[in-house]
Design an enzyme around this catalytic site. Structure first.
Site, short mmCIF file in Angstrom:
data_model
loop_
_atom_site.label_atom_id
_atom_site.label_comp_id
_atom_site.label_asym_id
_atom_site.label_seq_id
_atom_site.Cartn_x
_atom_site.Cartn_y
_atom_site.Cartn_z
N ARG A 1 15.43 10.89 -1.41
CA ARG A 1 15.58 10.02 -0.24
C ARG A 1 14.33 10.02 0.65
O ARG A 1 13.67 11.03 0.82
CB ARG A 1 16.79 10.53 0.53
CG ARG A 1 16.80 10.30 2.00
CD ARG A 1 18.11 10.68 2.58
NE ARG A 1 18.18 12.10 2.89
CZ ARG A 1 19.23 12.66 3.49
NH1 ARG A 1 20.28 11.93 3.78
NH2 ARG A 1 19.21 13.93 3.76
N ARG B 1 12.68 14.25 5.02
CA ARG B 1 13.19 15.31 5.90
C ARG B 1 12.81 16.69 5.37
O ARG B 1 12.88 16.93 4.18
CB ARG B 1 14.72 15.20 5.99
CG ARG B 1 15.16 14.27 7.09
CD ARG B 1 16.62 13.94 7.04
NE ARG B 1 17.53 15.08 6.90
CZ ARG B 1 18.85 14.96 6.89
NH1 ARG B 1 19.41 13.76 7.04
NH2 ARG B 1 19.63 16.00 6.74
N ARG C 1 32.23 18.89 12.22
CA ARG C 1 31.90 19.64 11.02
C ARG C 1 32.59 20.99 10.95
O ARG C 1 32.42 21.71 9.97
CB ARG C 1 30.39 19.91 11.03
CG ARG C 1 29.60 19.05 10.08
CD ARG C 1 28.15 19.39 10.35
NE ARG C 1 27.29 19.15 9.25
CZ ARG C 1 26.56 18.05 9.11
NH1 ARG C 1 26.66 17.06 9.95
NH2 ARG C 1 25.72 17.95 8.10
N LYS D 1 26.98 8.91 4.32
CA LYS D 1 27.49 8.70 5.69
C LYS D 1 26.51 7.84 6.49
O LYS D 1 26.89 6.86 7.11
CB LYS D 1 27.71 10.04 6.41
CG LYS D 1 28.65 10.99 5.67
CD LYS D 1 28.83 12.29 6.42
CE LYS D 1 27.60 13.17 6.53
NZ LYS D 1 27.12 13.74 5.25
N ARG E 1 23.42 23.61 2.46
CA ARG E 1 24.17 22.64 3.26
C ARG E 1 25.51 22.32 2.59
O ARG E 1 26.53 22.15 3.26
CB ARG E 1 23.34 21.37 3.47
CG ARG E 1 22.26 21.54 4.53
CD ARG E 1 21.09 20.59 4.39
NE ARG E 1 21.43 19.19 4.41
CZ ARG E 1 20.63 18.22 4.00
NH1 ARG E 1 19.43 18.51 3.53
NH2 ARG E 1 21.01 16.97 4.07
P1 AP5 Z 1 22.70 9.19 3.11
O1 AP5 Z 1 23.45 7.99 3.60
O2 AP5 Z 1 21.43 9.52 3.78
O3 AP5 Z 1 23.69 10.45 3.08
P2 AP5 Z 1 24.34 11.28 4.27
O4 AP5 Z 1 25.77 11.51 3.89
O5 AP5 Z 1 24.08 10.64 5.59
O6 AP5 Z 1 23.55 12.64 4.07
P3 AP5 Z 1 22.79 13.61 5.08
O7 AP5 Z 1 21.93 14.48 4.20
O8 AP5 Z 1 22.13 12.87 6.17
O9 AP5 Z 1 23.99 14.42 5.60
P4 AP5 Z 1 23.94 15.81 6.18
O10 AP5 Z 1 25.36 15.89 6.60
O11 AP5 Z 1 23.46 16.90 5.32
O12 AP5 Z 1 22.81 15.71 7.31
P5 AP5 Z 1 22.86 15.59 8.89
O13 AP5 Z 1 21.71 14.81 9.32
O14 AP5 Z 1 24.22 15.18 9.35
O15 AP5 Z 1 22.48 9.02 1.54
C1 AP5 Z 1 21.64 9.91 0.81
C2 AP5 Z 1 20.77 9.13 -0.19
O16 AP5 Z 1 21.60 8.55 -1.21
C3 AP5 Z 1 20.03 7.95 0.43
O17 AP5 Z 1 18.75 7.88 -0.13
C4 AP5 Z 1 20.84 6.71 0.05
O18 AP5 Z 1 20.01 5.57 -0.12
C5 AP5 Z 1 21.47 7.12 -1.27
N1 AP5 Z 1 22.83 6.60 -1.38
C6 AP5 Z 1 23.78 6.50 -0.40
N2 AP5 Z 1 24.92 5.98 -0.88
C7 AP5 Z 1 24.69 5.73 -2.21
C8 AP5 Z 1 25.51 5.17 -3.28
N3 AP5 Z 1 26.77 4.77 -3.06
N4 AP5 Z 1 24.93 5.09 -4.50
C9 AP5 Z 1 23.65 5.50 -4.73
N5 AP5 Z 1 22.84 6.00 -3.75
C10 AP5 Z 1 23.36 6.13 -2.52
O19 AP5 Z 1 22.68 17.11 9.31
C11 AP5 Z 1 21.46 17.80 9.11
C12 AP5 Z 1 21.56 19.20 9.73
O20 AP5 Z 1 21.78 19.10 11.16
C13 AP5 Z 1 22.72 20.07 9.24
O21 AP5 Z 1 22.39 20.76 8.06
C14 AP5 Z 1 22.93 21.00 10.46
O22 AP5 Z 1 21.98 22.02 10.48
C15 AP5 Z 1 22.69 20.08 11.64
N6 AP5 Z 1 23.90 19.39 12.11
C16 AP5 Z 1 24.13 18.05 12.12
N7 AP5 Z 1 25.34 17.76 12.64
C17 AP5 Z 1 25.91 18.96 12.95
C18 AP5 Z 1 27.17 19.34 13.48
N8 AP5 Z 1 28.10 18.43 13.82
N9 AP5 Z 1 27.41 20.66 13.68
C19 AP5 Z 1 26.50 21.61 13.37
N10 AP5 Z 1 25.28 21.32 12.84
C20 AP5 Z 1 24.99 20.01 12.64
#
Ligand code: AP5
Ligand code: ZN
Length: 215
Positions: free
Chosen positions: A127, A161, A88, A13, A172
């Site tokens: 990552r 992270r 979410r 994402k 997660r």
């Molecule tokens: P990356 O693009 O970083 O993946 P992502 O989907 O953004 O993953 P996140 O881990 O950031 O998502 P998340 O939903 O767990 O975390 P968030 O910050 O939202 O890609 C990952 C890796 O793969 C990278 O190294 C990239 O280079 C590689 N990659 C990407 N695409 C690829 C491909 N096609 N092929 C090969 N490699 C690839 O949330 C964190 C925490 O915050 C949550 O756990 C929760 O506690 C809280 N939180 C956030 N939002 C909310 C909400 N709305 N409600 C409640 N709690 C929330």
């Protein structure tokens, strides 16, 4: 144009949102990034959110919806929004509809990044990001062109992270399956969802998303 990128942790994402910002001048609204900024600044929201995030659980709906409301208030209506990691839960999906109406916006697409969960643990634990400009990298899939130097800004400092360890990643994913995946039908009923193969190479995923946005 207002779109949601939906998919489990590590689906890509953030990676795709950054590329869409670069190519189309849209704005990324990542609740994860907003929460991490609040944790770093030790605001009351950040202090509350830190433990929950470290456990891999979801922060309260009220907190994240208030963050999104504030961002939408601060940006011009003409700028397209990419919702990354929000909504979410079903309650957040309902709040987003209310917020979009309040800010004179309408939802155009929900892009579901379909991925193989086994591959995600490797993606997430490998990552890292530039500590200066936030550019994302990966130990296997996307190393800087010159070892230990950021391609974008030349910085030599990188960070990982605290919630990117295997145990928290699995929690997660559980949260995603239990609370986030069930909101897909809410958008499917309105014919807004397109499923994109998130296992394809990064640029191919972008090409597929751009085809959806062109309609
Ligand atoms: P990356 O693009 O970083 O993946 P992502 O989907 O953004 O993953 P996140 O881990 O950031 O998502 P998340 O939903 O767990 O975390 P968030 O910050 O939202 O890609 C990952 C890796 O793969 C990278 O190294 C990239 O280079 C590689 N990659 C990407 N695409 C690829 C491909 N096609 N092929 C090969 N490699 C690839 O949330 C964190 C925490 O915050 C949550 O756990 C929760 O506690 C809280 N939180 C956030 N939002 C909310 C909400 N709305 N409600 C409640 N709690 C929330
Ligand atoms: Zn950098």
């Amino acid at each position: 144009m207002n779109i949601i990128l939906l998919g489990p942790p590590g689906a890509g994402k953030g990676t795709q949102a950054h590329l869409l910002v670069e190519h189309h001048g849209m704005r990324q609204l990542s609740t994860g990034d907003m929460l991490r900024a609040a944790v770093k600044a030790q605001t009351p929201v950040g202090i509350k959110a830190k433990e929950v995030m470290d456990r891999g659980e979801l922060v309260s709906d009220e907190i994240v919806s208030a963050l999104i409301d504030a961002e939408l208030t601060a940006m011009g209506e003409e700028v397209g929004a990419i919702f990354d990691g929000y909504p979410r839960t079903e309650a957040q999906a309902v709040s987003l509809d209310e917020l979009l109406a309040k800010h004179g916006r309408k939802l155009d697409h929900v892009i579901e990044l379909a991925v193989d969960e086994d591959a995600l643990v490797e993606r997430i634990t490998g990552r890292f990001t530039c500590a200066n400009c936030g550019e994302g990298y990966h130990d296997t899939f996307k190393l800087p062109a010159k070892a230990d130097v950021c391609d974008k800004c030349g910085s030599t400092e990188f960070k990982r992270r605290p919630d990117d360890n295997e145990e928290t990643v699995r929690k997660r994913m559980q949260e995603y399956r239990a609370k986030t995946a069930p909101i897909l039908p809410y958008y499917e009923q309105r014919d807004l969802v397109t499923r994109v193969d998130g296992m394809a190479p990064i640029d191919d995923v972008t090409t597929e998303i751009e085809a959806v946005l062109r309609g």
